[in-house]
Design a protein around this motif. Sequence first.
Motif, mmCIF file in Angstrom:
data_model
loop_
_atom_site.group_PDB
_atom_site.id
_atom_site.type_symbol
_atom_site.label_atom_id
_atom_site.label_comp_id
_atom_site.label_asym_id
_atom_site.label_seq_id
_atom_site.Cartn_x
_atom_site.Cartn_y
_atom_site.Cartn_z
ATOM 1 N N ASP A 14 0.848 -1.203 0.000
ATOM 2 C CA ASP A 14 0.000 0.000 0.000
ATOM 3 C C ASP A 14 0.884 1.254 0.000
ATOM 4 O OD1 ASP A 14 0.952 -0.550 2.595
ATOM 5 O OD2 ASP A 14 -0.792 0.362 3.579
ATOM 6 N N ASP A 18 7.382 3.771 3.559
ATOM 7 C CA ASP A 18 8.262 2.631 3.863
ATOM 8 C C ASP A 18 8.032 1.485 2.882
ATOM 9 O OD1 ASP A 18 5.746 2.420 5.249
ATOM 10 O OD2 ASP A 18 6.565 0.717 6.336
ATOM 11 N N GLY A 130 0.938 -4.617 3.728
ATOM 12 C CA GLY A 130 -0.221 -3.746 3.925
ATOM 13 C C GLY A 130 -1.321 -4.557 4.598
HETATM 14 CA CA CA Z 1 2.892 -0.734 4.163
#
Ligand code: CA
Length: 331
Positions: A14, A18, A130
């Motif tokens: 996502d 990072d 994510g």
């Molecule tokens: Ca992530």
Amino acid sequence: MSQVPQHKVIFDTDPGVDDAMALYFALAHPAIELVGITTTFGNVTVEQAASNALYLTAITEREIPVTLGVAAPRHMPPHAPPDFIHGGDGLGNLASRVPTSKQLDPRSSAQFIVDMARAQPGEITLVAVGPLGNLALALELEPRLPQLLREVIVMGGTITEPGNVSPVAEANIWNEPHAADQVFTAGWKLTMVGLDVTHQVRVTLSMVARIAQHHQHAATDALLHAVEFYARFYTGLYAHIAQEPGCFAHDVLAFIYLVQPELFVLESGVMRVATDGLAVGQTMLNRRDFIAYPQAGWGQGQAVTQVCMQVDAAKSVQLFNDTLLSDWLAA
Ligand code: CA
Ligand code: BDR
């Protein structure tokens, strides 16, 4: 670092600052072959996540399929994207983007995962950083997925380290706790890289600045811009990070585990996720499997998760630095 890739990876992500760090580590590391990027909502909307994945790969001139995944959790309303952490665009509000013409693969993220796993049984590792809706959906499309994938590595959750969205919950799991519980109980070779280790590893802003200075490339310039934004959040929150501005190495640590698992200390056990109430999103590891708990949900013979509890932080940071400083953008 000339090496034949040993790990064919689908990166479920996502992006997210990072996530971008992790993506570029994966592209730069010679043992990793990225065969697809499947996107999900989380740090941003899924449309923005897909657009960022397309953009981040296009500026490195890599041809990697990118798919659009789940847009919201299935069993609860979505949380608002954390624009104060990753920026409204997920990349620290980039001022402009180099024009690119890369298009999405038409399949859903879940369908792509299933197609790839069926086509190359036992060969593909899934690195998920994510919320886990795409994996849960893929499991429903193909119940044999745990046998078809080589392994799954999840950045998410926490056991002893305090959470980052509640005292007990980590953001990725909290964003889609029902999906996470499905993933943790599915029966694949699964490793959790959670806050217990990601909060031990810090990437400094000066390190990313040196990487950008070294390459003088649109990709590492974008990364530096994003990390500058992200580091402001962490620097404002943690006194030890304020001493040397930077951020936690959340998502990239999943790839560091993939290529150098010997840097980690693991514990294993049955893992469940709290799906509602005050502890929603908590990852609960059964560390006392000799107790026959009377509560339902902790029976014998359940799938086991390996959990990273300790990490060699210095070696992890060195690996990140050396990998990003290599000539991966020249290829
Ligand atoms: Ca992530
Ligand atoms: C995780 O949550 C997201 O904000 C980050 O990208 C990372 O995947 C850390 O809790």
